[in-house]
Design a protein around this motif. Structure first.
Motif, PDB file in Angstrom:
ATOM      1  N   PRO A 160      34.010  37.352  39.579  1.00 27.43           N
ATOM      2  CA  PRO A 160      34.289  38.144  40.703  1.00 27.43           C
ATOM      3  C   PRO A 160      33.133  37.826  41.883  1.00 27.43           C
ATOM      4  O   PRO A 160      31.986  37.153  41.510  1.00 27.43           O
ATOM      5  N   LEU A 161      33.591  37.916  43.188  1.00 27.23           N
ATOM      6  CA  LEU A 161      32.890  37.427  44.273  1.00 27.23           C
ATOM      7  C   LEU A 161      31.643  38.285  44.485  1.00 27.23           C
ATOM      8  O   LEU A 161      31.757  39.524  44.316  1.00 27.23           O
ATOM      9  N   THR A 162      30.770  37.473  44.729  1.00 28.36           N
ATOM     10  CA  THR A 162      29.255  38.145  45.258  1.00 28.36           C
ATOM     11  C   THR A 162      28.786  37.308  46.345  1.00 28.36           C
ATOM     12  O   THR A 162      29.019  36.141  46.444  1.00 28.36           O
ATOM     13  N   SER A 163      27.876  37.993  47.132  1.00 30.14           N
ATOM     14  CA  SER A 163      27.360  37.447  48.240  1.00 30.14           C
ATOM     15  C   SER A 163      25.925  36.479  47.692  1.00 30.14           C
ATOM     16  O   SER A 163      25.765  36.679  46.779  1.00 30.14           O
ATOM     17  N   ASN A 164      25.601  35.968  48.787  1.00 28.04           N
ATOM     18  CA  ASN A 164      24.405  35.117  48.442  1.00 28.04           C
ATOM     19  C   ASN A 164      23.425  36.137  48.109  1.00 28.04           C
ATOM     20  O   ASN A 164      22.375  35.446  47.229  1.00 28.04           O
ATOM     21  N   GLY A 165      23.194  37.151  48.454  1.00 27.70           N
ATOM     22  CA  GLY A 165      21.841  38.016  48.368  1.00 27.70           C
ATOM     23  C   GLY A 165      22.341  38.883  47.008  1.00 27.70           C
ATOM     24  O   GLY A 165      21.412  39.761  46.756  1.00 27.70           O
ATOM     25  N   GLY A 166      23.304  38.633  46.365  1.00 25.47           N
ATOM     26  CA  GLY A 166      23.566  39.327  45.092  1.00 25.47           C
ATOM     27  C   GLY A 166      24.358  40.507  45.293  1.00 25.47           C
ATOM     28  O   GLY A 166      24.741  41.566  44.290  1.00 25.47           O
ATOM     29  N   TYR A 167      24.817  40.843  46.632  1.00 21.90           N
ATOM     30  CA  TYR A 167      25.624  41.963  46.601  1.00 21.90           C
ATOM     31  C   TYR A 167      27.171  41.953  46.091  1.00 21.90           C
ATOM     32  O   TYR A 167      27.695  40.816  46.142  1.00 21.90           O
ATOM     33  N   MET A 168      27.274  43.167  45.512  1.00 18.25           N
ATOM     34  CA  MET A 168      28.604  43.269  44.538  1.00 18.25           C
ATOM     35  C   MET A 168      29.436  44.071  45.591  1.00 18.25           C
ATOM     36  O   MET A 168      29.027  45.262  45.857  1.00 18.25           O
ATOM     37  N   TYR A 169      30.705  43.600  45.642  1.00 19.02           N
ATOM     38  CA  TYR A 169      31.694  44.442  46.541  1.00 19.02           C
ATOM     39  C   TYR A 169      32.182  45.594  45.761  1.00 19.02           C
ATOM     40  O   TYR A 169      32.251  45.607  44.562  1.00 19.02           O
ATOM     41  N   PRO A 170      32.611  46.527  46.434  1.00 18.88           N
ATOM     42  CA  PRO A 170      33.000  47.803  45.729  1.00 18.88           C
ATOM     43  C   PRO A 170      34.533  47.677  45.082  1.00 18.88           C
ATOM     44  O   PRO A 170      35.090  46.530  45.436  1.00 18.88           O
ATOM     45  N   ASN A 171      34.775  48.204  44.202  1.00 19.45           N
ATOM     46  CA  ASN A 171      36.233  48.016  43.503  1.00 19.45           C
ATOM     47  C   ASN A 171      37.238  47.790  44.238  1.00 19.45           C
ATOM     48  O   ASN A 171      38.237  47.098  44.155  1.00 19.45           O
ATOM     49  N   TRP A 172      37.396  48.861  45.213  1.00 23.46           N
ATOM     50  CA  TRP A 172      38.808  48.883  46.222  1.00 23.46           C
ATOM     51  C   TRP A 172      38.821  47.329  47.015  1.00 23.46           C
ATOM     52  O   TRP A 172      39.780  46.762  47.023  1.00 23.46           O
ATOM     53  N   ALA A 173      37.504  46.866  47.217  1.00 23.85           N
ATOM     54  CA  ALA A 173      37.693  45.419  47.738  1.00 23.85           C
ATOM     55  C   ALA A 173      37.946  44.452  46.803  1.00 23.85           C
ATOM     56  O   ALA A 173      38.755  43.565  47.290  1.00 23.85           O
ATOM     57  N   TYR A 174      37.629  44.284  45.542  1.00 23.08           N
ATOM     58  CA  TYR A 174      38.298  43.420  44.723  1.00 23.08           C
ATOM     59  C   TYR A 174      39.725  43.634  44.476  1.00 23.08           C
ATOM     60  O   TYR A 174      40.560  42.584  44.355  1.00 23.08           O
ATOM     61  N   HIS A 175      40.213  44.815  44.334  1.00 29.46           N
ATOM     62  CA  HIS A 175      41.603  45.155  44.300  1.00 29.46           C
ATOM     63  C   HIS A 175      42.550  44.604  45.659  1.00 29.46           C
ATOM     64  O   HIS A 175      43.520  43.930  45.423  1.00 29.46           O
ATOM     65  N   LEU A 176      41.867  44.820  46.621  1.00 30.55           N
ATOM     66  CA  LEU A 176      42.334  44.406  48.088  1.00 30.55           C
ATOM     67  C   LEU A 176      42.453  42.638  47.963  1.00 30.55           C
ATOM     68  O   LEU A 176      43.335  42.281  48.278  1.00 30.55           O
ATOM     69  N   GLY A 177      41.559  42.172  47.489  1.00 30.96           N
ATOM     70  CA  GLY A 177      41.631  40.693  47.106  1.00 30.96           C
ATOM     71  C   GLY A 177      42.647  40.106  46.156  1.00 30.96           C
ATOM     72  O   GLY A 177      43.074  39.185  46.553  1.00 30.96           O
ATOM     73  N   TRP A 178      42.678  40.735  45.132  1.00 27.62           N
ATOM     74  CA  TRP A 178      44.021  40.681  44.380  1.00 27.62           C
ATOM     75  C   TRP A 178      45.096  40.538  44.877  1.00 27.62           C
ATOM     76  O   TRP A 178      46.215  39.699  44.549  1.00 27.62           O
ATOM     77  N   VAL A 179      45.537  41.807  45.767  1.00 24.36           N
ATOM     78  CA  VAL A 179      46.572  41.900  46.288  1.00 24.36           C
ATOM     79  C   VAL A 179      47.077  40.760  47.382  1.00 24.36           C
ATOM     80  O   VAL A 179      48.161  40.216  47.523  1.00 24.36           O
ATOM     81  N   MET A 180      45.948  40.299  47.885  1.00 22.44           N
ATOM     82  CA  MET A 180      46.245  39.148  49.093  1.00 22.44           C
ATOM     83  C   MET A 180      46.448  37.943  48.282  1.00 22.44           C
ATOM     84  O   MET A 180      47.313  37.243  48.691  1.00 22.44           O
ATOM     85  N   ALA A 181      45.954  37.773  47.125  1.00 22.59           N
ATOM     86  CA  ALA A 181      46.048  36.583  46.267  1.00 22.59           C
ATOM     87  C   ALA A 181      47.493  36.470  45.710  1.00 22.59           C
ATOM     88  O   ALA A 181      48.482  35.700  45.921  1.00 22.59           O
ATOM     89  N   LEU A 182      47.974  37.749  45.099  1.00 22.39           N
ATOM     90  CA  LEU A 182      49.182  37.699  44.552  1.00 22.39           C
ATOM     91  C   LEU A 182      50.318  37.636  45.673  1.00 22.39           C
ATOM     92  O   LEU A 182      51.500  37.366  45.411  1.00 22.39           O
ATOM     93  N   SER A 183      50.128  38.295  46.679  1.00 19.90           N
ATOM     94  CA  SER A 183      51.226  38.547  47.744  1.00 19.90           C
ATOM     95  C   SER A 183      51.472  37.069  48.246  1.00 19.90           C
ATOM     96  O   SER A 183      52.802  36.789  48.765  1.00 19.90           O
TER      97      SER A 183
END
Length: 581
Positions: free
Chosen positions: A503-526
């Motif tokens: 899962p994507l994390t920023s350099n500072g260790g920030y974890m994205y919210p679940n909706w952002a990961y879902h959006l990422g997968w939608v972009m990848a699958l599209s």
């Protein structure tokens, strides 16, 4: 008749060197400078060259040649070219367009680089000191930092003070350029300086290709050549700095044990795919403006060699500067190594600030970054534009239609990308970069292309096409790659990307919210599902028997092929008839 006469013909490069320069500018981009050297260091130094060359030879070169030949042979864009090869694979063209649309986010990198270039004309450099309005009490002046400090990435722990501090260059990047927010859920305000730089980049891209290859062919004389001048200057300067050779040793010191790690091979595969520019449609587009007798076979091999050589040489430039920075600060080089934006906007500006005449070297570096990136950006823009024009030639190949479409498209992209100039825009950029145009999507498109040409159109027939156009028959090695090696490797690596998924994390260790990961997968699958959806719909909408439907769209409708011997015979017959007359 009048309407037909107003339809413009498809253009060609006025000179072959324009094609060479445009292709070189397209494939030699930011990844050669800010990613390959880091991956080489991270994944075993000189040992990383083994998996890199493996994928370059078995995937990069065959796909590069294949796409260039497809464009030159069909004289069509990335969607309509498949109607002459394997109509079933036309969905691959739509997948490529989706990837290109997502890839427009890289325009923000040019905007950041342009903003840094503007700041390069200040004395002192604004990121070199701590007496600016954006600095905090934790700031450490990099030009006079306490040499007992121990650095770790962007953060410095000064044991003499006992507190957590940050370098002035990191604060400039995070607090002045980005004004970064706490996360993607906090977009914040628009950074107007970045917005103006983004507008300038889109205006430059528009006027680079607004007249098609007539304008792009002239622009590349500067944008493709000048980065090499800058790279050479920075290389010579870097290698003459104290500590440079220690940096080069870190860059190339071999660690064969890293070859047992799956991540190393996945990194090598992704680097080859991105740096060679395959499965992005740009090679098909640039090749489609060639004349049919151009020797695309030889051109492709030389361009592949140029790309890999540039990546290798860029490593000496980057690590010589990082070695100098580590030497000046008295710390191990592994504490200053960065990749991607971290290298471009933190590590190298910090190294430049420590050199004599820092404004000069910083300006050279950021001008090189801008020119490396702008070629790739406007080539992708041309890929989208030419695909639309080739789909609707009767409507689009008329006076000023191209220019109007292009300005509307650029304006829409600019408006959408305003979100990237906000305080939370960097999180959105990282999300799109990680998911929307990742290695798995590129591999999927490459697999479709090899399947369509190797098995649908026929690898042997494609070799005939190359021989017809160039007079040289490709090595049997390329035929085997198109049919077996490249598709097999693509399938294995496609699965490997999912097995190795993090899962994507920023350099500072920030974890994205679940909706952002879902959006990422939608972009990848599209960008993946559009190809099979198009193929299934094409089969289902036909009223012919199922077997005939599949065969009709699996094989090309009309593919006139002539072997070189047949051409010679025809010319001899014509010559004999003329002598008899």
């Amino acid at each position: 008749m009048d309407m037909q006469s107003n339809v413009e013909k498809r253009e060609h490069w006025s000179k072959k060197r324009e094609y060479i320069l445009a292709s070189a500018g397209n494939v030699v981009g930011l990844g050669n400078v800010w990613r390959f050297p880091y991956l080489c260091y991270k994944n075993g130094g000189g040992a990383f060259l083994l998996p890199y060359l493996f994928f370059a030879v078995l995937c990069g070169m065959p796909l590069f040649l294949l796409e260039t030949v497809i464009g030159q042979y069909t004289q069509e864009g990335t969607i309509t070219c498949w109607t002459k090869l394997c109509p079933l694979a036309q969905g691959a063209g739509y997948s490529i367009i989706m990837i290109q649309l997502y890839s427009r986010v890289y325009s923000i990198v040019l905007a950041w680089a342009l903003l840094y270039l503007v700041y390069c004309f200040r004395d002192p450099l604004p990121w070199a000191t701590c007496n600016n309005s954006w600095n905090t009490d934790r700031c450490v002046d990099i030009t006079s930092a306490n040499q007992t400090a121990v650095h770790s990435g962007n953060v410095t722990i000064d044991w003499t003070l006992g507190n957590l501090t940050k370098s002035s260059v990191s604060e400039f990047w995070e607090r002045q350029v980005l004004s970064i927010s706490a996360g993607i859920e906090e977009p914040g305000a628009v950074k107007w300086e970045v917005l103006l730089c983004l507008l300038a980049c889109w205006v430059a891209c528009y006027f680079s290709i607004w007249k098609g290859v007539r304008s792009a062919g002239k622009v590349v004389y500067f944008t493709a050549v000048f980065p090499y001048v800058m790279l050479a200057i920075l290389l010579v300067r870097g290698l003459t700095l104290p500590g440079a050779w220690e940096g080069v040793v870190y860059y190339l010191y071999p660690d064969p044990s890293r070859l047992a790690d799956l991540q190393v091979w996945m990194d090598a595969c992704a680097q080859v795919l991105f740096s060679y520019g395959v499965s992005s449609g740009s090679l098909i587009t640039l090749g489609s403006y060639n004349r049919k007798n151009n020797n695309c076979y030889k051109d492709s091999l030389w361009l592949c060699a140029l790309n890999s050589t540039t990546s290798f040489v860029a490593g000496f430039t980057v690590f010589s500067a990082l070695g100098f920075m580590a030497y000046k600060q008295g710390i191990p080089i592994n504490m200053v190594v960065e990749s991607g934006p971290g290298l471009a906007f933190i590590a190298f500006p910090q190294a430049a600030a420590m050199m004599p005449v820092p404004q000069l070297w910083a300006a050279c570096f950021f001008l090189m970054l801008i020119l490396l990136g702008i070629d790739t950006v406007f080539t992708g823009l041309e890929t989208i534009t030419s695909s639309v024009i080739d789909m609707f030639p009767g409507q689009m190949r008329r006076p000023w239609r191209r220019e109007v479409f292009l300005i509307v498209f650029c304006l829409v992209c600019f408006i959408i990308q305003i979100s990237l100039t906000t305080q939370g825009g960097v999180y959105l950029f990282q999300l799109t970069d990680h998911y929307a145009a990742n290695g798995a999507c590129i591999l999927f498109v490459g697999l479709l292309q090899c399947g369509a040409v190797g098995w649908g159109f026929g690898a042997e027939r494609m070799c005939d096409v190359v021989e017809d156009m160039t007079g040289h028959r490709p090595s049997v090695f390329f035929k085997l790659c198109w049919r077996y090696f490249t598709p097999l490797i693509s399938v294995v690596c496609f699965v490997g990307f999912f097995l190795d998924y993090q899962p994507l994390t920023s350099n500072g260790g920030y974890m994205y919210p679940n909706w952002a990961y879902h959006l990422g997968w939608v972009m990848a699958l599209s960008s993946v599902v559009v190809a099979p959806i198009w193929a299934v719909s094409k089969i289902c909408l036909s009223k012919e028997p199922l077997r005939k439907r599949v065969m009709d769209i699996w094989s090309p409708v009309d593919v006139p092929t002539m072997r070189t011997e047949d051409i010679r015979n025809e010319l001899e017959i014509k010559a004999m008839s003329l002598t008899e007359m």
